[in-house]
Design a protein around this motif. Structure first.
Motif, short mmCIF file in Angstrom:
data_model
loop_
_atom_site.label_atom_id
_atom_site.label_comp_id
_atom_site.label_asym_id
_atom_site.label_seq_id
_atom_site.Cartn_x
_atom_site.Cartn_y
_atom_site.Cartn_z
N ASN A 61 1.62 6.82 40.64
CA ASN A 61 1.79 5.45 40.15
C ASN A 61 0.84 4.45 40.81
N GLU A 62 -0.22 4.94 41.43
CA GLU A 62 -1.23 4.08 42.04
C GLU A 62 -2.58 4.37 41.35
N PRO A 63 -2.87 3.71 40.24
CA PRO A 63 -4.08 4.06 39.48
C PRO A 63 -5.38 3.87 40.25
N GLY A 64 -5.39 3.04 41.30
CA GLY A 64 -6.61 2.84 42.07
C GLY A 64 -6.77 3.81 43.22
N ALA A 65 -5.76 4.63 43.47
CA ALA A 65 -5.78 5.52 44.64
C ALA A 65 -6.49 6.84 44.34
N HIS A 66 -6.98 7.43 45.41
CA HIS A 66 -7.48 8.80 45.38
C HIS A 66 -6.28 9.68 45.74
N TYR A 67 -6.01 10.68 44.94
CA TYR A 67 -4.92 11.61 45.22
C TYR A 67 -5.51 12.86 45.84
N VAL A 68 -5.29 13.01 47.13
CA VAL A 68 -5.82 14.15 47.87
C VAL A 68 -4.76 15.23 47.95
N LEU A 69 -5.17 16.43 47.63
CA LEU A 69 -4.29 17.59 47.79
C LEU A 69 -4.94 18.57 48.75
N VAL A 70 -4.13 19.06 49.66
CA VAL A 70 -4.55 20.07 50.62
C VAL A 70 -3.69 21.28 50.35
#
Length: 140
Positions: free
Chosen positions: A97-106
């Motif tokens: 729900n944060e369209p400006g964020a980078h979603y990092v997955l590890v």
């Protein structure tokens, strides 16, 4: 493209490894409007699950108040996958729900034969996932 310092990268990976076999989660905040991740904020996975993460609602409220006080925003929202590749699940996509964020997955599982973790970044906007390049730098 996500540009992140080696120190922040290492903190996210260390958190994912520490919380394994449960998923780890957290945020990297940065000055509002800058797009620059600066402040590492590890969070507790309230679900305490190897297949799901959930921010504690009280912790999340405190984080957003703190970011507001500091004129920050969530630049990176991260979590780990413990048995699958570092790619957003349907649940991850629905909670983004944060369209400006980078979603990092590890990923703490060796799913590609390239080592014991993957570090990948995605943009998730209106349910659409696009992977982006990650550039790791010593300093900004």
């Amino acid at each position: 493209m996500l540009t992140i310092t080696q120190a922040l990268h290492d903190q996210i990976v260390a958190h994912a490894r520490k919380d394994h076999p449960d998923e780890a989660c957290g945020v990297v905040a940065g000055p509002a409007g800058s797009g620059r991740p600066e402040r590492f904020v590890p969070m507790l996975n309230a679900a305490m699950s190897p297949t799901f993460y959930e921010f504690d609602s009280g912790d999340l409220l405190r984080l957003y108040r703190d970011m507001d006080d500091r004129d920050e925003e969530p630049v990176v929202v991260y979590h780990s996958h413990t048995a699958t590749e570092a790619y957003p699940s349907r649940t991850d996509i629905s909670y983004a729900n944060e369209p400006g964020a980078h979603y990092v997955l590890v990923s703490t599982a060796d799913t590609d034969g390239l080592g014991d973790f993957q570090f990948r970044s995605f943009r998730i906007v209106d349910g659409e996932v696009s992977e982006e390049e990650v550039r790791i730098v010593e300093a900004y």
